[in-house]
Design a protein around this motif. Structure first.
Motif, PDB file in Angstrom:
ATOM      1  N   LEU A   2     -30.365 -40.813   8.229  1.00  0.00           N
ATOM      2  CA  LEU A   2     -29.855 -39.613   8.812  1.00  0.00           C
ATOM      3  C   LEU A   2     -28.468 -39.638   9.178  1.00  0.00           C
ATOM      4  CD1 LEU A   2     -33.012 -38.138  10.378  1.00  0.00           C
ATOM      5  CD2 LEU A   2     -31.796 -37.486   8.232  1.00  0.00           C
ATOM      6  N   ALA A   3     -28.278 -40.736  10.195  1.00  0.00           N
ATOM      7  CA  ALA A   3     -26.711 -40.899  10.845  1.00  0.00           C
ATOM      8  C   ALA A   3     -25.781 -41.287   9.802  1.00  0.00           C
ATOM      9  CB  ALA A   3     -27.090 -42.025  11.912  1.00  0.00           C
ATOM     10  N   PRO A   4     -25.979 -42.393   9.004  1.00  0.00           N
ATOM     11  CA  PRO A   4     -24.742 -42.412   7.763  1.00  0.00           C
ATOM     12  C   PRO A   4     -24.731 -41.325   6.991  1.00  0.00           C
ATOM     13  CG  PRO A   4     -26.716 -43.927   7.581  1.00  0.00           C
ATOM     14  CD  PRO A   4     -27.072 -43.432   8.885  1.00  0.00           C
ATOM     15  N   LYS A   5     -25.775 -40.420   6.607  1.00  0.00           N
ATOM     16  CA  LYS A   5     -25.501 -39.509   5.551  1.00  0.00           C
ATOM     17  C   LYS A   5     -24.871 -38.444   6.289  1.00  0.00           C
ATOM     18  CE  LYS A   5     -27.683 -40.798   1.963  1.00  0.00           C
ATOM     19  NZ  LYS A   5     -27.054 -41.105   0.546  1.00  0.00           N
ATOM     20  N   ARG A   6     -25.229 -38.141   7.573  1.00  0.00           N
ATOM     21  CA  ARG A   6     -24.436 -37.363   8.493  1.00  0.00           C
ATOM     22  C   ARG A   6     -22.658 -37.392   8.380  1.00  0.00           C
ATOM     23  NH1 ARG A   6     -26.111 -35.741  14.535  1.00  0.00           N
ATOM     24  NH2 ARG A   6     -24.124 -35.044  15.520  1.00  0.00           N
ATOM     25  N   ALA A   7     -22.604 -38.580   8.654  1.00  0.00           N
ATOM     26  CA  ALA A   7     -21.128 -38.917   8.544  1.00  0.00           C
ATOM     27  C   ALA A   7     -20.520 -38.672   7.336  1.00  0.00           C
ATOM     28  CB  ALA A   7     -21.169 -40.475   9.148  1.00  0.00           C
ATOM     29  N   ARG A   8     -21.196 -39.304   6.306  1.00  0.00           N
ATOM     30  CA  ARG A   8     -20.654 -39.110   4.682  1.00  0.00           C
ATOM     31  C   ARG A   8     -20.328 -37.747   4.651  1.00  0.00           C
ATOM     32  NH1 ARG A   8     -20.900 -43.702   1.570  1.00  0.00           N
ATOM     33  NH2 ARG A   8     -19.753 -42.792   0.264  1.00  0.00           N
ATOM     34  N   ILE A   9     -21.444 -36.941   4.830  1.00  0.00           N
ATOM     35  CA  ILE A   9     -21.019 -35.350   4.310  1.00  0.00           C
ATOM     36  C   ILE A   9     -19.906 -34.833   5.370  1.00  0.00           C
ATOM     37  CG2 ILE A   9     -22.296 -33.090   4.428  1.00  0.00           C
ATOM     38  CD1 ILE A   9     -24.968 -34.622   3.705  1.00  0.00           C
TER      39      ILE A   9
ATOM     40  N   HIS B  13     -14.348 -32.899   5.331  1.00  0.00           N
ATOM     41  CA  HIS B  13     -13.134 -33.181   5.863  1.00  0.00           C
ATOM     42  C   HIS B  13     -12.074 -33.414   4.830  1.00  0.00           C
ATOM     43  CE1 HIS B  13     -13.629 -32.601  10.056  1.00  0.00           C
ATOM     44  NE2 HIS B  13     -14.553 -33.329  10.180  1.00  0.00           N
ATOM     45  N   THR B  14     -12.616 -34.138   3.785  1.00  0.00           N
ATOM     46  CA  THR B  14     -11.744 -34.622   2.601  1.00  0.00           C
ATOM     47  C   THR B  14     -11.139 -33.195   1.814  1.00  0.00           C
ATOM     48  OG1 THR B  14     -12.825 -36.689   2.558  1.00  0.00           O
ATOM     49  CG2 THR B  14     -11.385 -36.324   0.411  1.00  0.00           C
ATOM     50  N   LEU B  15     -12.324 -32.444   1.612  1.00  0.00           N
ATOM     51  CA  LEU B  15     -12.107 -31.343   0.827  1.00  0.00           C
ATOM     52  C   LEU B  15     -11.242 -30.172   1.324  1.00  0.00           C
ATOM     53  CD1 LEU B  15     -13.284 -30.009  -1.819  1.00  0.00           C
ATOM     54  CD2 LEU B  15     -14.802 -28.802  -0.755  1.00  0.00           C
TER      55      LEU B  15
END
Ligand SMILES: Cc1cc2nc3c(=O)[nH]c(=O)nc-3n(C[C@H](O)[C@H](O)[C@H](O)COP(=O)(O)OP(=O)(O)OC[C@H]3O[C@@H](n4cnc5c(N)ncnc54)[C@H](O)[C@@H]3O)c2cc1C
Length: 278
Positions: free
Chosen positions: A190-197, A202-204
């Motif tokens: 959950l924590a890593p996916k939260r950061a990736r999404i 932000h990138t988009l």
């Protein structure tokens, strides 16, 4: 349910040329929209991509409220709702279907439609049915979002892909799917996916400022053609099932309702063959 435009962005699964082909195929099928080129995408939406399809006809809803509303409506039409009742065995009976429910209870029905979501019935062969894992986040907006985002949902033709939309002053975004049937249940994702999404958003859209407050995960059931399965249960002439709706439950459930309603009335549906169990 609020009407929304949909902005479908070119990505690594479909570049601008392939998106233009997709656009022409949609036009031939009577689905209207417009192609947005790189320049307009940058100027109007602040997005740095090769192209996109902008279309109308999408909608945004709170799924829990929507489901509660639909259940209230069917109750008003005479339906009775029982929960929870775990159906453990299904068999054909003369002119109907027997459903054995836990605690030695049973239901005899004229016709049954099994809408078990991504779970398939025991007797349904599932050679090509695939369960994958997906993640999503919600967050509070910090500052005003771009005006166009208020009435537009966004998704990408990419793998892994990103989708996002606003719900009041909250952002909901998801994606980062993995082709694994149970990975979604691992809490440490959950924590890593939260950061990736959050990074993907932000990138988009670098100017969109938000703070994530929730993260969750779930399963998707897909078929190789991305079409759902809408068919009779093998060996049970009056039993139907609707499964593998992928991420298009709203559209496909309406198609299923039409096909099954006609079949129960003894009418033919020319589209039914598209959704048969192979
Ligand atoms: C992250 C995510 C995003 C999505 N986004 C969209 C979207 O933007 N647009 C869209 O249209 N769709 C979307 N979908 C798909 C949509 O949510 C589903 O297609 C829809 O919820 C399916 O509804 P359903 O009623 O058919 O099945 P479900 O809502 O899955 O309900 C099936 C029910 O059957 C019950 N059941 C199973 N086996 C038994 C049994 N033996 N006995 C009794 N009960 C049983 C289950 O407990 C469950 O309650 C998304 C899905 C996910 C996971």
């Amino acid at each position: 349910m609020k009407p929304r435009r949909s902005l479908y962005l070119a990505g690594d699964a479909m570049d601008a040329r392939e998106l233009a082909r997709e656009f022409r195929a949609r036009q031939r099928a009577g689905l209207h929209g417009e192609l947005v080129d790189r320049d307009r995408l940058q100027r109007h939406f602040g997005i740095d991509r090769d192209g996109a399809i902008l279309s109308r006809g999408s909608a945004s809803a709170n799924p829990v409220q929507l489901t509660a509303g639909l259940l209230r409506r069917v109750q008003q039409c005479g339906a009775r709702i029982y929960a929870s009742a775990n159906v453990q065995h299904v068999s054909a009976s003369r002119g109907g279907v027997w459903l054995e429910v836990e605690n030695d209870r049973a239901v005899l029905a004229n016709h049954v439609v099994f809408c078990t979501g991504y779970e398939l019935l025991h007797d349904i062969p599932k050679p090509s049915h695939e369960i994958i894992s997906t993640w999503a986040v919600a967050g509070d907006l910090l500052g005003a979002p771009p005006r166009w985002l208020r009435n537009t949902v966004v998704w990408e033709a990419a793998d892994p892909y990103l989708y996002l939309r606003l719900h009041g002053n909250q952002l909901i975004a998801g994606g980062r799917d993995e082709r694994h049937p149970t990975r979604y249940s691992a809490r440490d994702t959950l924590a890593p996916k939260r950061a990736r999404i959050a990074d993907d958003v932000h990138t988009l859209l670098p100017t969109l400022d938000f703070k994530t407050t929730h993260v969750w995960a779930g399963a998707f059931g897909n078929s190789p053609t991305a079409l759902p399965i809408i068919d009779r249960v093998p060996g049970i002439p009056r039993g139907w099932f609707v499964a593998a709706l992928g991420g298009n439950g709203i559209t496909y459930s309406m198609i299923a309702a039409g096909i099954i309603r006609r079949a129960v009335r003894g009418e033919r549906d020319p589209n039914a063959r598209l959704f048969r169990l192979q």
